[in-house]
Design a protein around this motif. Structure first.
Motif, short mmCIF file in Angstrom:
data_model
loop_
_atom_site.label_atom_id
_atom_site.label_comp_id
_atom_site.label_asym_id
_atom_site.label_seq_id
_atom_site.Cartn_x
_atom_site.Cartn_y
_atom_site.Cartn_z
N ASP A 14 -0.33 -37.08 37.65
CA ASP A 14 -1.13 -35.84 37.61
C ASP A 14 -1.86 -35.70 36.27
OD1 ASP A 14 -0.56 -35.08 40.21
OD2 ASP A 14 1.20 -33.90 39.61
N LYS A 61 11.71 -41.96 39.97
CA LYS A 61 12.41 -40.70 39.69
C LYS A 61 13.54 -40.93 38.69
CE LYS A 61 11.37 -38.27 43.98
NZ LYS A 61 11.92 -37.62 45.18
N ASP A 74 11.28 -34.44 41.37
CA ASP A 74 10.92 -34.04 42.73
C ASP A 74 9.43 -33.78 42.89
OD1 ASP A 74 13.49 -34.36 43.62
OD2 ASP A 74 14.03 -32.26 43.35
N ALA A 75 8.73 -33.48 41.79
CA ALA A 75 7.28 -33.27 41.84
C ALA A 75 6.56 -34.58 42.14
CB ALA A 75 6.79 -32.68 40.53
N ASP A 77 6.99 -36.54 44.51
CA ASP A 77 6.75 -36.68 45.95
C ASP A 77 5.31 -36.32 46.33
OD1 ASP A 77 9.39 -37.42 46.29
OD2 ASP A 77 10.03 -35.43 46.96
N HIS A 78 4.69 -35.41 45.58
CA HIS A 78 3.35 -34.94 45.92
C HIS A 78 2.35 -35.15 44.79
CE1 HIS A 78 5.19 -33.19 49.41
NE2 HIS A 78 6.10 -32.64 48.63
N ALA A 79 2.74 -35.91 43.79
CA ALA A 79 1.90 -36.10 42.62
C ALA A 79 0.84 -37.18 42.84
CB ALA A 79 2.76 -36.49 41.43
N GLU A 80 -0.20 -37.10 42.02
CA GLU A 80 -1.23 -38.14 42.01
C GLU A 80 -0.87 -39.13 40.91
OE1 GLU A 80 -5.83 -39.14 41.99
OE2 GLU A 80 -5.01 -37.41 43.00
#
Length: 105
Positions: A14, A61, A74-75, A77-80
């Motif tokens: 991100d 992770k 856990d972020a 999972d949806h990070a760029e």
């Protein structure tokens, strides 16, 4: 900037450069997460290309936890991830290699 002598690998998540590292605690958690009986079995799994995208994610992770990165594991999972899945897989491979190999050897 990561220090390969400490087993560190940098991955941009991100837009933020995160220095990851596999500490002994992170490795123990990774063994549990991937249901491997030993560190040797864990390394062999990656050396023999018997890993999945979920394995790569678990490894990253663990590296985030070990490196005390400000990005929550856990972020991820949806990070760029800069460079996409290939960069993520490459960083995971470097984490394993640097955890068990002395740079320059």
């Amino acid at each position: 900037m990561s220090n390969p002598w400490r087993g560190e690998v940098t991955l941009v998540i991100d837009g933020q450069a995160c220095v990851m590292r596999l500490t002994l605690g992170a490795l123990a958690g990774l063994e549990d997460a991937l249901a491997e009986p030993s560190l040797i079995a864990l390394v062999e799994r990656f050396e023999q290309s018997r890993f999945s995208s979920g394995d790569v994610l678990a490894l990253l992770k663990a590296g985030l936890r070990g490196g005390n990165c400000p990005v929550a594991p856990d972020a991820l999972d949806h990070a760029e991830i800069e460079g996409g899945p290939m960069a993520a897989a490459r960083a995971a491979a470097e984490l394993i290699a640097r955890a068990f190999v002395v740079p320059g050897a």
